[in-house]
Design a protein around this motif. Sequence first.
Motif, PDB file in Angstrom:
ATOM      1  N   ASN A 260       0.872  -1.173   0.000  1.00  0.00           N
ATOM      2  CA  ASN A 260       0.000   0.000   0.000  1.00  0.00           C
ATOM      3  C   ASN A 260       0.913   1.227   0.000  1.00  0.00           C
ATOM      4  OD1 ASN A 260      -2.195   1.678   0.060  1.00  0.00           O
ATOM      5  ND2 ASN A 260      -2.886   1.111   2.116  1.00  0.00           N
ATOM      6  N   TYR A 261       0.937   1.930  -1.135  1.00  0.00           N
ATOM      7  CA  TYR A 261       1.839   3.064  -1.302  1.00  0.00           C
ATOM      8  C   TYR A 261       1.122   4.371  -0.996  1.00  0.00           C
ATOM      9  CZ  TYR A 261       4.202  -0.475  -4.188  1.00  0.00           C
ATOM     10  OH  TYR A 261       4.780  -1.627  -4.647  1.00  0.00           O
ATOM     11  N   ALA A 262       1.834   5.311  -0.384  1.00  0.00           N
ATOM     12  CA  ALA A 262       1.304   6.663  -0.237  1.00  0.00           C
ATOM     13  C   ALA A 262       1.421   7.386  -1.572  1.00  0.00           C
ATOM     14  CB  ALA A 262       2.090   7.412   0.839  1.00  0.00           C
ATOM     15  N   VAL A 263       0.478   8.287  -1.830  1.00  0.00           N
ATOM     16  CA  VAL A 263       0.572   9.107  -3.035  1.00  0.00           C
ATOM     17  C   VAL A 263       1.789  10.032  -2.951  1.00  0.00           C
ATOM     18  CG1 VAL A 263      -0.545  10.970  -4.325  1.00  0.00           C
ATOM     19  CG2 VAL A 263      -1.882   8.999  -3.564  1.00  0.00           C
ATOM     20  N   LYS A 264       2.015  10.592  -1.779  1.00  0.00           N
ATOM     21  CA  LYS A 264       3.169  11.467  -1.565  1.00  0.00           C
ATOM     22  C   LYS A 264       4.455  10.642  -1.634  1.00  0.00           C
ATOM     23  CE  LYS A 264       5.024  14.670   1.904  1.00  0.00           C
ATOM     24  NZ  LYS A 264       4.798  15.252   3.248  1.00  0.00           N
ATOM     25  N   LYS A 265       5.392  11.054  -2.445  1.00  0.00           N
ATOM     26  CA  LYS A 265       6.632  10.295  -2.636  1.00  0.00           C
ATOM     27  C   LYS A 265       7.504  10.337  -1.385  1.00  0.00           C
ATOM     28  CE  LYS A 265       6.818  10.740  -7.653  1.00  0.00           C
ATOM     29  NZ  LYS A 265       7.582  11.206  -8.826  1.00  0.00           N
ATOM     30  N   GLY A 266       8.150   9.195  -1.101  1.00  0.00           N
ATOM     31  CA  GLY A 266       9.065   9.114   0.030  1.00  0.00           C
ATOM     32  C   GLY A 266       8.392   9.230   1.380  1.00  0.00           C
ATOM     33  N   TYR A 267       7.126   8.799   1.467  1.00  0.00           N
ATOM     34  CA  TYR A 267       6.342   9.013   2.686  1.00  0.00           C
ATOM     35  C   TYR A 267       5.522   7.785   3.016  1.00  0.00           C
ATOM     36  CZ  TYR A 267       2.856  11.313   5.744  1.00  0.00           C
ATOM     37  OH  TYR A 267       2.053  11.664   6.788  1.00  0.00           O
ATOM     38  N   SER A 268       5.490   7.441   4.305  1.00  0.00           N
ATOM     39  CA  SER A 268       4.584   6.414   4.826  1.00  0.00           C
ATOM     40  C   SER A 268       4.703   5.101   4.043  1.00  0.00           C
ATOM     41  CB  SER A 268       3.152   6.963   4.818  1.00  0.00           C
ATOM     42  OG  SER A 268       2.258   6.131   5.492  1.00  0.00           O
ATOM     43  N   GLY A 269       3.590   4.403   3.835  1.00  0.00           N
ATOM     44  CA  GLY A 269       3.584   3.159   3.068  1.00  0.00           C
ATOM     45  C   GLY A 269       3.733   1.919   3.924  1.00  0.00           C
ATOM     46  N   THR A 270       3.027   0.853   3.535  1.00  0.00           N
ATOM     47  CA  THR A 270       3.071  -0.422   4.252  1.00  0.00           C
ATOM     48  C   THR A 270       3.187  -1.579   3.266  1.00  0.00           C
ATOM     49  OG1 THR A 270       0.640  -0.293   4.296  1.00  0.00           O
ATOM     50  CG2 THR A 270       1.790   0.279   6.333  1.00  0.00           C
ATOM     51  N   ALA A 271       3.636  -2.720   3.778  1.00  0.00           N
ATOM     52  CA  ALA A 271       3.742  -3.924   2.943  1.00  0.00           C
ATOM     53  C   ALA A 271       3.611  -5.158   3.822  1.00  0.00           C
ATOM     54  CB  ALA A 271       5.077  -3.961   2.197  1.00  0.00           C
ATOM     55  N   ILE A 272       3.142  -6.250   3.223  1.00  0.00           N
ATOM     56  CA  ILE A 272       3.076  -7.545   3.907  1.00  0.00           C
ATOM     57  C   ILE A 272       3.623  -8.616   2.971  1.00  0.00           C
ATOM     58  CG2 ILE A 272       1.617  -9.285   5.013  1.00  0.00           C
ATOM     59  CD1 ILE A 272      -0.424  -7.157   5.646  1.00  0.00           C
ATOM     60  N   PHE A 273       4.460  -9.480   3.520  1.00  0.00           N
ATOM     61  CA  PHE A 273       4.970 -10.662   2.819  1.00  0.00           C
ATOM     62  C   PHE A 273       4.444 -11.882   3.578  1.00  0.00           C
ATOM     63  CE2 PHE A 273       7.924  -7.131   2.702  1.00  0.00           C
ATOM     64  CZ  PHE A 273       8.157  -6.969   1.346  1.00  0.00           C
ATOM     65  N   THR A 274       3.733 -12.749   2.902  1.00  0.00           N
ATOM     66  CA  THR A 274       3.090 -13.858   3.615  1.00  0.00           C
ATOM     67  C   THR A 274       3.227 -15.187   2.883  1.00  0.00           C
ATOM     68  OG1 THR A 274       0.973 -14.697   4.475  1.00  0.00           O
ATOM     69  CG2 THR A 274       0.851 -13.200   2.588  1.00  0.00           C
ATOM     70  N   LYS A 275       3.577 -16.211   3.647  1.00  0.00           N
ATOM     71  CA  LYS A 275       3.601 -17.580   3.126  1.00  0.00           C
ATOM     72  C   LYS A 275       2.197 -18.184   3.106  1.00  0.00           C
ATOM     73  CE  LYS A 275       8.196 -18.889   4.934  1.00  0.00           C
ATOM     74  NZ  LYS A 275       8.878 -19.836   5.850  1.00  0.00           N
ATOM     75  N   ILE A 276       1.321 -17.656   3.965  1.00  0.00           N
ATOM     76  CA  ILE A 276      -0.052 -18.159   4.074  1.00  0.00           C
ATOM     77  C   ILE A 276      -0.926 -17.336   3.134  1.00  0.00           C
ATOM     78  CG2 ILE A 276      -1.959 -18.660   5.636  1.00  0.00           C
ATOM     79  CD1 ILE A 276       0.118 -18.387   7.955  1.00  0.00           C
ATOM     80  N   LYS A 277      -1.539 -17.983   2.176  1.00  0.00           N
ATOM     81  CA  LYS A 277      -2.312 -17.236   1.184  1.00  0.00           C
ATOM     82  C   LYS A 277      -3.589 -16.695   1.832  1.00  0.00           C
ATOM     83  CE  LYS A 277      -3.366 -17.332  -3.688  1.00  0.00           C
ATOM     84  NZ  LYS A 277      -2.341 -16.342  -3.973  1.00  0.00           N
ATOM     85  N   PRO A 278      -3.816 -15.400   1.737  1.00  0.00           N
ATOM     86  CA  PRO A 278      -5.029 -14.836   2.338  1.00  0.00           C
ATOM     87  C   PRO A 278      -6.267 -15.070   1.479  1.00  0.00           C
ATOM     88  CG  PRO A 278      -3.759 -13.096   1.314  1.00  0.00           C
ATOM     89  CD  PRO A 278      -2.945 -14.359   1.170  1.00  0.00           C
ATOM     90  N   ILE A 279      -7.411 -14.955   2.123  1.00  0.00           N
ATOM     91  CA  ILE A 279      -8.684 -15.050   1.415  1.00  0.00           C
ATOM     92  C   ILE A 279      -8.948 -13.765   0.645  1.00  0.00           C
ATOM     93  CG2 ILE A 279     -11.187 -15.252   1.743  1.00  0.00           C
ATOM     94  CD1 ILE A 279     -10.510 -16.885   4.314  1.00  0.00           C
ATOM     95  N   SER A 280      -8.575 -12.626   1.259  1.00  0.00           N
ATOM     96  CA  SER A 280      -8.800 -11.340   0.612  1.00  0.00           C
ATOM     97  C   SER A 280      -7.829 -10.312   1.153  1.00  0.00           C
ATOM     98  CB  SER A 280     -10.240 -10.860   0.846  1.00  0.00           C
ATOM     99  OG  SER A 280     -10.462 -10.602   2.223  1.00  0.00           O
ATOM    100  N   ALA A 281      -7.684  -9.208   0.435  1.00  0.00           N
ATOM    101  CA  ALA A 281      -6.829  -8.098   0.852  1.00  0.00           C
ATOM    102  C   ALA A 281      -7.603  -6.799   0.719  1.00  0.00           C
ATOM    103  CB  ALA A 281      -5.566  -8.050   0.005  1.00  0.00           C
ATOM    104  N   ARG A 282      -7.365  -5.902   1.657  1.00  0.00           N
ATOM    105  CA  ARG A 282      -8.045  -4.606   1.651  1.00  0.00           C
ATOM    106  C   ARG A 282      -7.036  -3.528   2.014  1.00  0.00           C
ATOM    107  NH1 ARG A 282     -13.544  -3.289   5.176  1.00  0.00           N
ATOM    108  NH2 ARG A 282     -13.656  -1.043   4.765  1.00  0.00           N
ATOM    109  N   TYR A 283      -7.156  -2.362   1.375  1.00  0.00           N
ATOM    110  CA  TYR A 283      -6.193  -1.280   1.583  1.00  0.00           C
ATOM    111  C   TYR A 283      -6.916  -0.051   2.135  1.00  0.00           C
ATOM    112  CZ  TYR A 283      -3.575  -4.466  -1.326  1.00  0.00           C
ATOM    113  OH  TYR A 283      -2.972  -5.600  -1.811  1.00  0.00           O
TER     114      TYR A 283
END
Length: 255
Positions: free
Chosen positions: A57-80
């Motif tokens: 999940n990237y912030a629109v503003k460059k060089g700011y905030s932002g999150t990420a997840i790396f998972t071996k367990i496949k999720p049912i769904s993702a929401r941002y």
Amino acid sequence: MIKLVSWNVNGLRACVQKGFNDYFKQVDADIFCVQETKLQEGQITLEHGEEYDQYWNYAVKKGYSGTAIFTKIKPISARYGMEEDEEAEGRIITLEFEHFYLVNVYTPNAKRDLSRLEYRMEWEDRFRNYLLELDKCKPVVVCGDLNVAHEDIDIKNAKANRGNSGFTDEERGKMSTLLESGFIDTFRYLHPELEGVYSWWSYMPKVRERNVGWRIDYFLASSRLALNVIDAQIDCQIMGSDHCPVMLKLADFSE
């Protein structure tokens, strides 16, 4: 057992230059959450094998905030984000798994002059309501930089810092309200009186060396997951950011 790790990397590209990939491989988490990535799509390529799915999940503003997840367990769904018209700061990723929701969050900072405290209070209310809605469906695990030291035990100099950003009565009160709404702080659940364990240190000289820190990175969980909590640790020795990684181990949900 499910091993989860969370780390505010304060710029993922910089952290990669300081050992991120080595730690990632060494810790071998089932789910690895990152906050404050500070990059846009296409600015980094991480090769962690086919066993990990990646969510950004990237912030629109460059060089700011932002999150990420790396998972071996496949999720049912993702929401941002929390809402459809969410402010575009890339602060939240929610993955739904079979037995729980995982919410990776980078909570807004009230700023040194507290100019964003009012916004922070409103955001906290929306976030708590969002978690409670999820919790109606299945238990929730929340991880990330929550930008608050909850109790005096969670900060080196409580008296001197009271009222400062991240340790205002208002921010601490919102954390108390969230926990009272049906969540546990997994680290304090297992280590209620352990002192001197922090997850963030100022970059000022010798502050980390002297362990003048704050515990502002958490794994929270729905109270009914308490019996699944096997271990909760803070990897204070891991460098690469002004924060260090935090870890949670949950017992398998299989009956």
